[in-house]
Design a protein around this motif. Structure first.
Motif, PDB file in Angstrom:
ATOM      1  N   GLU A 148       0.804  -1.225   0.000  1.00 55.14           N
ATOM      2  CA  GLU A 148       0.000   0.000   0.000  1.00 55.14           C
ATOM      3  C   GLU A 148       0.834   1.271   0.000  1.00 55.14           C
ATOM      4  OE1 GLU A 148      -3.142  -0.079  -0.605  1.00 55.14           O
ATOM      5  OE2 GLU A 148      -3.080  -2.278  -0.590  1.00 55.14           O
ATOM      6  N   ARG A 149       2.139   1.130  -0.002  1.00 52.17           N
ATOM      7  CA  ARG A 149       2.985   2.325  -0.009  1.00 52.17           C
ATOM      8  C   ARG A 149       3.094   2.912  -1.414  1.00 52.17           C
ATOM      9  NH1 ARG A 149       8.206   1.775   4.026  1.00 52.17           N
ATOM     10  NH2 ARG A 149       7.031   1.189   5.913  1.00 52.17           N
ATOM     11  N   LYS A 150       3.217   4.226  -1.487  1.00 52.02           N
ATOM     12  CA  LYS A 150       3.456   4.907  -2.754  1.00 52.02           C
ATOM     13  C   LYS A 150       4.967   4.978  -3.005  1.00 52.02           C
ATOM     14  CE  LYS A 150      -0.798   7.606  -2.890  1.00 52.02           C
ATOM     15  NZ  LYS A 150      -1.474   6.945  -1.777  1.00 52.02           N
ATOM     16  N   PRO A 151       5.386   5.207  -4.256  1.00 54.93           N
ATOM     17  CA  PRO A 151       6.819   5.191  -4.577  1.00 54.93           C
ATOM     18  C   PRO A 151       7.663   6.097  -3.689  1.00 54.93           C
ATOM     19  CG  PRO A 151       5.541   5.158  -6.587  1.00 54.93           C
ATOM     20  CD  PRO A 151       4.552   5.315  -5.462  1.00 54.93           C
ATOM     21  N   ALA A 152       7.176   7.296  -3.361  1.00 60.19           N
ATOM     22  CA  ALA A 152       7.955   8.229  -2.542  1.00 60.19           C
ATOM     23  C   ALA A 152       8.211   7.701  -1.141  1.00 60.19           C
ATOM     24  CB  ALA A 152       7.240   9.577  -2.466  1.00 60.19           C
ATOM     25  N   GLU A 153       7.453   6.700  -0.734  1.00 61.10           N
ATOM     26  CA  GLU A 153       7.605   6.130   0.599  1.00 61.10           C
ATOM     27  C   GLU A 153       8.500   4.892   0.609  1.00 61.10           C
ATOM     28  OE1 GLU A 153       3.206   7.295   2.357  1.00 61.10           O
ATOM     29  OE2 GLU A 153       3.379   5.533   1.053  1.00 61.10           O
ATOM     30  N   MET A 154       9.152   4.623  -0.537  1.00 56.29           N
ATOM     31  CA  MET A 154      10.010   3.454  -0.665  1.00 56.29           C
ATOM     32  C   MET A 154      11.421   3.857  -1.067  1.00 56.29           C
ATOM     33  SD  MET A 154       7.494   0.646  -2.480  1.00 56.29           S
ATOM     34  CE  MET A 154       6.928   1.750  -3.768  1.00 56.29           C
ATOM     35  N   SER A 155      12.382   2.987  -0.763  1.00 53.53           N
ATOM     36  CA  SER A 155      13.767   3.227  -1.165  1.00 53.53           C
ATOM     37  C   SER A 155      13.924   2.966  -2.667  1.00 53.53           C
ATOM     38  CB  SER A 155      14.698   2.298  -0.388  1.00 53.53           C
ATOM     39  OG  SER A 155      14.510   0.947  -0.803  1.00 53.53           O
ATOM     40  N   GLY A 156      15.107   3.344  -3.199  1.00 47.92           N
ATOM     41  CA  GLY A 156      15.363   3.098  -4.615  1.00 47.92           C
ATOM     42  C   GLY A 156      15.319   1.628  -4.970  1.00 47.92           C
ATOM     43  N   GLY A 157      15.883   0.784  -4.102  1.00 49.58           N
ATOM     44  CA  GLY A 157      15.857  -0.652  -4.356  1.00 49.58           C
ATOM     45  C   GLY A 157      14.458  -1.223  -4.322  1.00 49.58           C
ATOM     46  N   GLN A 158      13.626  -0.724  -3.407  1.00 51.85           N
ATOM     47  CA  GLN A 158      12.236  -1.185  -3.335  1.00 51.85           C
ATOM     48  C   GLN A 158      11.450  -0.735  -4.559  1.00 51.85           C
ATOM     49  OE1 GLN A 158      11.360   0.610   0.439  1.00 51.85           O
ATOM     50  NE2 GLN A 158      11.946  -1.216   1.611  1.00 51.85           N
ATOM     51  N   GLN A 159      11.684   0.490  -5.010  1.00 52.89           N
ATOM     52  CA  GLN A 159      11.023   0.970  -6.227  1.00 52.89           C
ATOM     53  C   GLN A 159      11.417   0.112  -7.430  1.00 52.89           C
ATOM     54  OE1 GLN A 159      11.330   5.222  -6.965  1.00 52.89           O
ATOM     55  NE2 GLN A 159      11.481   5.611  -4.770  1.00 52.89           N
ATOM     56  N   ASP A 178      16.636  -1.246 -19.155  1.00 50.18           N
ATOM     57  CA  ASP A 178      17.425  -0.108 -19.619  1.00 50.18           C
ATOM     58  C   ASP A 178      18.201   0.495 -18.455  1.00 50.18           C
ATOM     59  OD1 ASP A 178      18.501   2.006 -20.965  1.00 50.18           O
ATOM     60  OD2 ASP A 178      16.649   3.141 -21.148  1.00 50.18           O
ATOM     61  N   GLU A 179      19.467   0.095 -18.320  1.00 51.64           N
ATOM     62  CA  GLU A 179      20.341   0.558 -17.237  1.00 51.64           C
ATOM     63  C   GLU A 179      19.614   0.568 -15.883  1.00 51.64           C
ATOM     64  OE1 GLU A 179      23.306   3.440 -17.955  1.00 51.64           O
ATOM     65  OE2 GLU A 179      22.864   3.596 -20.078  1.00 51.64           O
ATOM     66  N   PRO A 180      19.106  -0.575 -15.451  1.00 52.61           N
ATOM     67  CA  PRO A 180      18.243  -0.601 -14.273  1.00 52.61           C
ATOM     68  C   PRO A 180      18.955  -0.349 -12.952  1.00 52.61           C
ATOM     69  CG  PRO A 180      18.751  -2.831 -14.963  1.00 52.61           C
ATOM     70  CD  PRO A 180      19.309  -1.918 -16.018  1.00 52.61           C
ATOM     71  N   LEU A 181      20.287  -0.411 -12.933  1.00 48.41           N
ATOM     72  CA  LEU A 181      21.015  -0.275 -11.672  1.00 48.41           C
ATOM     73  C   LEU A 181      21.742   1.056 -11.548  1.00 48.41           C
ATOM     74  CD1 LEU A 181      22.600  -3.852 -11.514  1.00 48.41           C
ATOM     75  CD2 LEU A 181      20.379  -3.093 -10.657  1.00 48.41           C
ATOM     76  N   SER A 182      21.653   1.912 -12.569  1.00 47.38           N
ATOM     77  CA  SER A 182      22.496   3.110 -12.599  1.00 47.38           C
ATOM     78  C   SER A 182      22.139   4.119 -11.515  1.00 47.38           C
ATOM     79  CB  SER A 182      22.408   3.782 -13.978  1.00 47.38           C
ATOM     80  OG  SER A 182      21.072   4.186 -14.242  1.00 47.38           O
ATOM     81  N   ALA A 183      20.898   4.112 -11.032  1.00 49.58           N
ATOM     82  CA  ALA A 183      20.488   5.101 -10.032  1.00 49.58           C
ATOM     83  C   ALA A 183      20.754   4.652  -8.600  1.00 49.58           C
ATOM     84  CB  ALA A 183      18.997   5.411 -10.197  1.00 49.58           C
ATOM     85  N   LEU A 184      21.309   3.463  -8.424  1.00 47.32           N
ATOM     86  CA  LEU A 184      21.494   2.904  -7.086  1.00 47.32           C
ATOM     87  C   LEU A 184      22.892   3.185  -6.561  1.00 47.32           C
ATOM     88  CD1 LEU A 184      19.821  -0.583  -7.639  1.00 47.32           C
ATOM     89  CD2 LEU A 184      18.739   1.547  -6.904  1.00 47.32           C
ATOM     90  N   ASP A 185      23.023   3.230  -5.226  1.00 41.58           N
ATOM     91  CA  ASP A 185      24.347   3.400  -4.639  1.00 41.58           C
ATOM     92  C   ASP A 185      25.141   2.103  -4.826  1.00 41.58           C
ATOM     93  OD1 ASP A 185      24.247   1.617  -2.132  1.00 41.58           O
ATOM     94  OD2 ASP A 185      22.467   2.865  -1.851  1.00 41.58           O
ATOM     95  N   PRO A 186      26.480   2.168  -4.721  1.00 42.93           N
ATOM     96  CA  PRO A 186      27.315   0.992  -5.039  1.00 42.93           C
ATOM     97  C   PRO A 186      26.957  -0.265  -4.257  1.00 42.93           C
ATOM     98  CG  PRO A 186      28.678   2.950  -4.910  1.00 42.93           C
ATOM     99  CD  PRO A 186      27.305   3.364  -4.462  1.00 42.93           C
ATOM    100  N   PHE A 187      26.667  -0.135  -2.957  1.00 43.40           N
ATOM    101  CA  PHE A 187      26.343  -1.314  -2.154  1.00 43.40           C
ATOM    102  C   PHE A 187      25.053  -1.953  -2.641  1.00 43.40           C
ATOM    103  CE2 PHE A 187      24.075  -3.257   1.414  1.00 43.40           C
ATOM    104  CZ  PHE A 187      25.011  -4.191   1.841  1.00 43.40           C
ATOM    105  N   LEU A 188      24.016  -1.132  -2.865  1.00 43.42           N
ATOM    106  CA  LEU A 188      22.736  -1.665  -3.309  1.00 43.42           C
ATOM    107  C   LEU A 188      22.830  -2.211  -4.730  1.00 43.42           C
ATOM    108  CD1 LEU A 188      19.792  -2.149  -2.606  1.00 43.42           C
ATOM    109  CD2 LEU A 188      19.273   0.177  -3.351  1.00 43.42           C
TER     110      LEU A 188
END
Length: 352
Positions: A148-159, A178-188
């Motif tokens: 039930e959470r909206k995107p703004a209420e989730m982390s990048g990995g959850q989105q 299409d470059e699905p991991l580029s917006a994530l931090d290195p650990f994630l």
């Protein structure tokens, strides 16, 4: 997604019914046959159930290729065939493909479950059925508790996992990323690489993943396709591409190699197979180039030494990877003169 639908999809995959073939595929941006080509007559077969990475620098044609497969770009010439069926001119919704966008493209006003169910809503599937199916997929990507959470209420990995579930709800034969991991931090990013590979294996589905990251392609792909200036420079499994680059471009872009002129051609030598000496080199060694240390970079388990060599074109750069123990036993400093050598069996001749 039901167990039966997954089993049916896997059976179709194992029967080889969803190979993807690109036949002399062309994309021009502009009108007329003289318009510049973003994709220049490429031919490629991606086997059913493969994890394929299209790898290359910005502007090489990889995203244009992906978007033509998806039906989001018109094909200028050539054909796209999926499972023996020509899908070149079919609408995106009729191709048997689904695309996961770099930005995830989630609707900010919808909950996770409604985002996942959206495409079924557009197809007229009743609310109970589409919600059940969406919840099954959220469960599969370990997000049912955030339905039930909206995107703004989730982390990048959850989105990202919501976007993946949304792409899978139509049960495509091929998932396009299409470059699905580029917006994530290195650990994630590392964590999500493992999850993507695990999902691809469990689904038995073809994944085609666009990236400019050599590390990402090597970690994920069964099939690496290196692109340059709209063409395919080399295609093969990661071991083949890394250990036997076909051209200078591939050797330099993949990284981990020194490119050395030799008898009217060029050689590639892996940087971890390249060695340094302060005086003489072994009589059975190749190379023996004189160079000057220009950089020393500690990388944890190894130290990367950068050198300038006047014997190479444009005072070419060389790199040498030394284990931490070897470096500590005989450290190098910027300004040191070194002899660079390697074993002849570690040379790999490049195509002209």
């Amino acid at each position: 997604m039901s167990v039966m639908s997954l089993q049916a999809q896997r059976a179709a995959t194992m029967a080889g019914q969803a190979d993807l073939e690109l036949h002399q595929l062309v994309k021009r941006y502009g009108t007329g046959v003289r318009a510049p080509m973003a994709v220049d007559h490429i031919g490629l077969t991606i086997k059913a159930g493969a994890y394929c990475c299209l790898l290359g620098p910005s502007g090489c044609g990889k995203t244009s290729t992906l978007r033509m497969i998806a039906g989001h770009e018109e094909v200028s010439a050539g054909d796209i065939v999926l499972g023996g069926r020509n899908i070149t001119y079919l609408p995106a919704s009729a191709r048997g493909t689904a695309m996961m966008f770099q930005s995830y493209a989630l609707f900010p006003h919808l909950s996770a479950v409604d985002n996942v169910a959206f495409s079924l809503k557009m197809r007229g599937v009743d609310k109970a059925t589409r919600t059940d199916k969406a919840m099954d997929l959220l469960q599969r990507v370990s997000l049912a508790h955030l339905a039930e959470r909206k995107p703004a209420e989730m982390s990048g990995g959850q989105q990202q996992r919501v976007a993946l579930a949304r792409a899978l709800i139509t049960e495509p034969r091929v998932l396009l990323l299409d470059e699905p991991l580029s917006a994530l931090d290195p650990f994630l990013r590392i964590k999500m690489r493992a999850e993507l590979k695990a999902w691809q294996k469990s689904l038995g589905m073809t994944f085609i993943h666009v990236t400019h990251s050599q590390e990402e392609a090597m970690a994920l792909a069964d099939q690496v396709v290196v692109m340059n200036a709209g063409r395919i420079e080399q295609e093969g499994n990661p071991h083949e591409v890394f250990n036997a680059p076909r051209t200078e471009f591939v050797a330099r872009f993949i990284g981990g190699h020194n490119v050395i002129p030799h008898e009217g051609g060029q050689l590639a030598v892996r940087i971890d197979k390249t060695e340094l000496s302060r005086e003489h080199v072994p009589v059975d060694a190749a190379g023996g180039l004189t160079a000057t240390v220009t950089g020393v970079e500690y990388q944890g388990t190894y130290v990367l030494i950068t050198l300038a060599c006047s014997a190479l074109p444009d005072d070419g750069e060389l790199n040498v990877m030394l284990s931490e123990a070897v470096f500590d036993a005989s450290p190098w400093s910027v300004g040191d003169t070194a002899r660079v050598f390697w074993c002849p069996q570690d040379e790999h001749r490049l195509a002209a």
